[in-house]
Design a protein around this motif. Structure first.
Motif, mmCIF file in Angstrom:
data_model
loop_
_atom_site.group_PDB
_atom_site.id
_atom_site.type_symbol
_atom_site.label_atom_id
_atom_site.label_comp_id
_atom_site.label_asym_id
_atom_site.label_seq_id
_atom_site.Cartn_x
_atom_site.Cartn_y
_atom_site.Cartn_z
ATOM 1 N N SER A 145 23.347 27.393 -47.387
ATOM 2 C CA SER A 145 22.417 27.174 -47.777
ATOM 3 C C SER A 145 21.507 29.109 -47.623
ATOM 4 O O SER A 145 21.616 29.398 -47.078
ATOM 5 N N LYS A 146 21.122 29.217 -49.080
ATOM 6 C CA LYS A 146 20.580 30.255 -49.050
ATOM 7 C C LYS A 146 19.745 30.794 -48.623
ATOM 8 O O LYS A 146 18.941 29.316 -47.705
ATOM 9 N N PRO A 147 18.991 31.890 -48.036
ATOM 10 C CA PRO A 147 19.967 33.279 -48.148
ATOM 11 C C PRO A 147 20.740 33.599 -48.070
ATOM 12 O O PRO A 147 21.528 34.918 -48.411
ATOM 13 N N ASP A 148 22.153 32.795 -46.946
ATOM 14 C CA ASP A 148 22.973 32.983 -47.288
ATOM 15 C C ASP A 148 23.971 33.348 -48.063
ATOM 16 O O ASP A 148 23.420 32.781 -49.668
ATOM 17 N N PRO A 149 24.781 34.121 -48.008
ATOM 18 C CA PRO A 149 25.490 34.575 -49.193
ATOM 19 C C PRO A 149 26.643 33.775 -50.389
ATOM 20 O O PRO A 149 27.276 33.910 -51.299
ATOM 21 N N ASP A 150 27.041 32.407 -49.417
ATOM 22 C CA ASP A 150 28.165 31.854 -50.247
ATOM 23 C C ASP A 150 27.909 30.851 -50.938
ATOM 24 O O ASP A 150 28.679 31.128 -51.762
ATOM 25 N N PRO A 151 27.319 30.392 -51.442
ATOM 26 C CA PRO A 151 27.053 29.459 -53.176
ATOM 27 C C PRO A 151 26.879 30.809 -53.834
ATOM 28 O O PRO A 151 27.978 30.631 -55.253
ATOM 29 N N TYR A 152 26.845 31.802 -53.952
ATOM 30 C CA TYR A 152 27.203 32.773 -55.243
ATOM 31 C C TYR A 152 28.219 33.279 -54.841
ATOM 32 O O TYR A 152 29.366 33.463 -55.749
ATOM 33 N N LEU A 153 28.590 33.582 -53.815
ATOM 34 C CA LEU A 153 30.712 34.373 -53.249
ATOM 35 C C LEU A 153 31.489 33.237 -53.403
ATOM 36 O O LEU A 153 32.296 33.394 -54.716
ATOM 37 N N LYS A 154 30.954 31.343 -53.343
ATOM 38 C CA LYS A 154 31.189 30.494 -54.350
ATOM 39 C C LYS A 154 32.030 30.355 -55.722
ATOM 40 O O LYS A 154 32.901 29.943 -56.573
ATOM 41 N N GLY A 155 31.075 30.157 -56.382
ATOM 42 C CA GLY A 155 30.965 31.027 -57.713
ATOM 43 C C GLY A 155 31.428 31.520 -58.053
ATOM 44 O O GLY A 155 31.727 31.817 -59.258
ATOM 45 N N ALA A 156 30.992 32.733 -57.385
ATOM 46 C CA ALA A 156 32.171 33.835 -58.162
ATOM 47 C C ALA A 156 33.591 33.646 -58.594
ATOM 48 O O ALA A 156 34.390 34.293 -59.446
ATOM 49 N N GLN A 157 34.461 32.591 -57.269
ATOM 50 C CA GLN A 157 35.405 32.841 -56.829
ATOM 51 C C GLN A 157 35.532 31.033 -58.162
ATOM 52 O O GLN A 157 37.040 31.513 -58.448
ATOM 53 N N ARG A 158 34.710 30.255 -58.176
ATOM 54 C CA ARG A 158 35.477 29.219 -59.543
ATOM 55 C C ARG A 158 35.648 30.453 -60.841
ATOM 56 O O ARG A 158 36.130 29.064 -61.561
ATOM 57 N N GLU A 170 18.256 34.130 -61.092
ATOM 58 C CA GLU A 170 17.561 33.416 -59.142
ATOM 59 C C GLU A 170 15.640 33.880 -59.681
ATOM 60 O O GLU A 170 15.729 34.938 -60.248
ATOM 61 N N ASP A 171 15.292 32.107 -59.054
ATOM 62 C CA ASP A 171 14.406 32.052 -59.687
ATOM 63 C C ASP A 171 12.954 32.549 -58.074
ATOM 64 O O ASP A 171 12.314 32.660 -58.305
ATOM 65 N N ALA A 172 14.231 31.895 -57.168
ATOM 66 C CA ALA A 172 13.778 32.109 -55.779
ATOM 67 C C ALA A 172 13.911 32.702 -54.569
ATOM 68 O O ALA A 172 14.733 33.773 -54.458
ATOM 69 N N PRO A 173 12.986 33.150 -53.996
ATOM 70 C CA PRO A 173 12.669 34.914 -52.740
ATOM 71 C C PRO A 173 14.697 34.129 -52.232
ATOM 72 O O PRO A 173 15.146 35.547 -51.956
ATOM 73 N N ALA A 174 14.983 33.056 -51.099
ATOM 74 C CA ALA A 174 15.997 33.204 -50.403
ATOM 75 C C ALA A 174 17.087 33.005 -51.901
ATOM 76 O O ALA A 174 17.803 33.739 -51.476
ATOM 77 N N GLY A 175 17.315 33.103 -52.979
ATOM 78 C CA GLY A 175 18.208 33.284 -53.892
ATOM 79 C C GLY A 175 18.550 34.131 -54.498
ATOM 80 O O GLY A 175 19.618 34.879 -54.572
ATOM 81 N N LEU A 176 17.512 35.162 -54.921
ATOM 82 C CA LEU A 176 17.315 36.267 -54.447
ATOM 83 C C LEU A 176 18.093 36.955 -53.653
ATOM 84 O O LEU A 176 19.053 38.606 -53.400
ATOM 85 N N LEU A 177 17.685 36.897 -52.293
ATOM 86 C CA LEU A 177 18.126 37.564 -51.501
ATOM 87 C C LEU A 177 19.803 37.740 -51.793
ATOM 88 O O LEU A 177 20.700 38.267 -50.413
ATOM 89 N N SER A 178 19.964 35.878 -51.655
ATOM 90 C CA SER A 178 21.883 34.747 -51.775
ATOM 91 C C SER A 178 22.285 36.499 -52.721
ATOM 92 O O SER A 178 23.456 36.789 -51.865
#
Length: 225
Positions: A145-158, A170-178
């Motif tokens: 889960s965000k705020p871990d960077p994993d979702p955006y790191l995987k998105g970049a890999q795609r 991004e709109d959410a604080p957790a997502g901004l930190l991710s």
């Protein structure tokens, strides 16, 4: 900068209130205790189903429990979407996505939504005009889960790009930190549920917009190489 990564809920669609209403109905039915606004910000917005549901039930949940409970809540949410005559992508989003296509700038989604909701969005919002499901990062039950960077790191890999060459919306604080922890090239905050002055205080945020008609996005597009 070479690519774009979008959060979905609260970023490409202004649906935060619908999610909150669906969660309130679901949680009140199963626990009898409503959720406070501060708890929504801390434990719900931008988080995946396992993170949120284990907070709700105050115990670890099995994969099947998470799937079953999440689907009950998401069914409530989807009904709210279908009942809303104004259910649509955020203002300016279709035009912005089409512009990215025309300029051959690669982009995709990194969302905490599950596959059932993603299928719903592809069907009801015709997302296939711009996105391919294979490149979308979503909660398959194993998402960190965000705020871990994993979702955006995987998105970049795609996109076959490093996150350092991607802009994140991004709109959410957790997502901004991710996005910040993923070392995104730029972070654009979308103020659908938070005030612009609040979002601009987050580390790495270089621009905050209310919707995708903001003229500042023209300058942003011109920075892509």
């Amino acid at each position: 900068m070479k690519g774009v990564l979008f959060d979905f809920n609260g970023t490409l669609i202004d649906d935060t209130k619908k999610h909150e209403d669906a969660w309130q109905t679901f949680i009140t039915n199963v626990t009898g205790n409503p959720i406070s606004q501060s708890d929504f910000a801390k434990y719900f917005h931008g988080k995946n189903a396992q993170h949120t549901l284990e907070y709700v039930f105050k115990r670890p949940l099995t994969f099947q429990e998470v799937a079953d409970y999440a689907e009950k809540k998401e069914a409530l949410y989807r009904n709210l979407c279908l009942a809303d005559p104004n259910y649509a992508l955020l203002k300016g989003v279709p035009e912005f996505l089409t512009l990215l296509q025309e300029k051959e700038i690669p982009f995709t989604i990194a969302t905490a939504s599950g596959k059932t909701n993603l299928d719903f969005y592809f069907e009801t919002l015709n997302l296939k005009r711009w996105f391919t499901m294979e490149k979308v990062v979503y909660d398959d039950g194993n998402m960190i889960s965000k705020p871990d960077p994993d979702p955006y790191l995987k998105g970049a890999q795609r996109l076959n790009l490093p996150a350092t060459e991607c802009v994140v919306f991004e709109d959410a604080p957790a997502g901004l930190l991710s996005a910040y922890h993923a070392t995104a090239a730029k972070i654009v905050a979308v103020a659908t549920s938070e005030k612009i002055e609040t979002l601009t205080k987050f580390p790495g945020v270089t621009l905050a917009i209310k919707d995708f008609t903001d003229p500042a996005l023209t300058n942003l597009i011109n920075q892509f190489t």
